[in-house]
Design a protein around this motif. Structure first.
Motif, mmCIF file in Angstrom:
data_model
loop_
_atom_site.group_PDB
_atom_site.id
_atom_site.type_symbol
_atom_site.label_atom_id
_atom_site.label_comp_id
_atom_site.label_asym_id
_atom_site.label_seq_id
_atom_site.Cartn_x
_atom_site.Cartn_y
_atom_site.Cartn_z
ATOM 1 N N SER A 311 -8.355 -0.266 5.731
ATOM 2 C CA SER A 311 -8.957 0.045 4.429
ATOM 3 C C SER A 311 -8.897 1.541 4.104
ATOM 4 N N ARG A 312 -7.984 2.277 4.760
ATOM 5 C CA ARG A 312 -7.908 3.718 4.534
ATOM 6 C C ARG A 312 -7.521 4.074 3.103
ATOM 7 N N MET A 313 -6.768 3.210 2.437
ATOM 8 C CA MET A 313 -6.381 3.503 1.058
ATOM 9 C C MET A 313 -7.588 3.557 0.134
ATOM 10 N N SER A 314 -8.684 2.877 0.512
ATOM 11 C CA SER A 314 -9.908 2.912 -0.295
ATOM 12 C C SER A 314 -10.973 3.791 0.344
ATOM 13 N N GLY A 315 -10.556 4.644 1.302
ATOM 14 C CA GLY A 315 -11.492 5.581 1.903
ATOM 15 C C GLY A 315 -12.236 5.048 3.101
ATOM 16 N N GLY A 316 -11.867 3.853 3.598
ATOM 17 C CA GLY A 316 -12.560 3.255 4.719
ATOM 18 C C GLY A 316 -11.796 3.395 6.018
ATOM 19 N N PRO A 317 -12.232 2.695 7.043
ATOM 20 C CA PRO A 317 -11.607 2.792 8.359
ATOM 21 C C PRO A 317 -10.553 1.712 8.583
ATOM 22 N N VAL A 318 -9.893 1.797 9.717
ATOM 23 C CA VAL A 318 -9.111 0.694 10.247
ATOM 24 C C VAL A 318 -10.026 -0.069 11.210
#
Length: 344
Positions: A311-318
């Motif tokens: 979810s890095r594209m939305s600012g979150g983690p893997v």
């Protein structure tokens, strides 16, 4: 557990006064199925297995609500007093990796809302709610999948920890209000196909972040074939040791055992390395729990190794969130902090 919304919105969650998590506060239903807007964050987390004509598939449906640290006296309708975030995923061995989708919106404007008083969370055309018949319902769609599911309770909820007060670390304030609803009977449609299955609901609300020494957590919820239910979790430090651990075991006859840190053993087991993130995930852990003085070992087997969600594209983690089996049961495993330490 402190779910992934905290990672996605950590920059908004600064010093603020939120509702405290305290022991001895009784949980009341149906009120506590609904939102708790005075607390920093909460989640409605449904996972399960579906029986389809092509075989079994796993699914995840998660709605989050958070209260950002903002000036609530600001009269503007555009102030994000509450933010709703949602994840959905389908684990299909024939596809080989997760199909997943995510949405986020501030509450209001007819776009998103988390109802107080009973379960009803909406985000655009995604919705999770409790009907008048007592069943839970979920309706949402992503790229390559669509859920229209009803969940019928077959057992009462489990109040985790001390009657719903669940410690998450050695610090006094590191806790959540937490209950689970295992062995939900599933019926409905996956796309155009009728499906059945079993599911698990996790509900938590909290105002505290994870311990400063923790780099991630592992969590497992299991519907056992004999009607019992198992919850296990641990918070890990940078050396991979447990800062805190716990969970519960409810027997097929309904006897609840609350697990203390010394009642849980969690070994990494077999690893899988993602070809995309390069993270190594312990997707085959070997767990053990002690109930009534007796240890029981639970080796975990994933439905498929690649259940990584980036979810890095939305600012979150893997993170890794996947359908798994153990001898005599099945459920879902969540792994965080292996791609990189979590920063909150």
């Amino acid at each position: 557990m402190l779910r992934l919304l905290l990672l996605l919105l950590a920059p908004l969650l600064l010093a603020a006064t939120f509702g405290p998590v305290r022991p001895g506060v009784p949980l009341r239903f149906p009120t506590d199925h609904g939102a708790h807007p005075d607390f920093r964050t909460e989640w409605w987390y449904v996972t399960g297995w579906l029986n389809t004509a092509q075989g079994r598939k796993g699914f995840q449906i998660t709605f989050f609500r958070t209260r950002p640290d903002i000036d609530t006296a600001n009269p503007s309708a555009f102030v994000p007093r509450q933010v709703i975030f949602a994840h959905a995923a389908l684990a299909d061995p024939a596809h080989g990796k997760l199909r997943h989708a995510a949405r986020i919106a501030r509450a209001g404007f007819g776009l998103a809302n988390a109802r107080v008083g009973d379960m009803d969370v909406t985000l655009d055309d995604w919705r999770l709610w409790r009907g008048k018949d007592g069943r839970l319902h979920a309706k949402l769609a992503g790229d390559g999948f669509a859920f229209d599911l009803a969940f019928t309770p077959t057992q009462p909820v489990i109040l985790q920890g001390e009657a719903g007060f669940s410690r998450k670390g050695p610090g006094a304030g590191e806790a959540s209000h937490y209950y689970s609803w295992p062995h939900l009977a599933v019926a409905g449609r996956l796309g155009g196909q009728a499906v059945t299955g079993t599911a698990w609901l996790d509900r938590e609300w909290s105002s505290t972040l994870m311990n400063s020494r923790a780099v991630g957590w592992d969590w497992l919820g299991l519907n056992m074939d004999d009607g019992s239910a198992v919850t296990l979790f641990r918070m890990r430090d940078k050396a991979g040791a447990a800062l805190w651990a716990g969970g519960s075991h409810r027997s097929k006859s309904g006897v609840l055992s609350v697990l203390k840190p010394e009642d849980v053993r969690w070994q990494a087991g077999g690893w899988w390395q993602s070809p995309r993130s390069k993270a190594r995930w312990p997707v085959r852990p070997v767990l053990a729990l002690r109930v009534g003085g007796n240890w029981r070992e639970l080796p975990v087997t994933p439905m498929m190794a690649d259940q990584e969600l980036d979810s890095r594209m939305s600012g979150g983690p893997v993170y890794w969130e996947g359908a798994v089996t153990v001898p005599g049961g099945r459920g879902y495993l969540e792994l965080t902090g292996y791609a990189a330490p979590l920063r909150m």
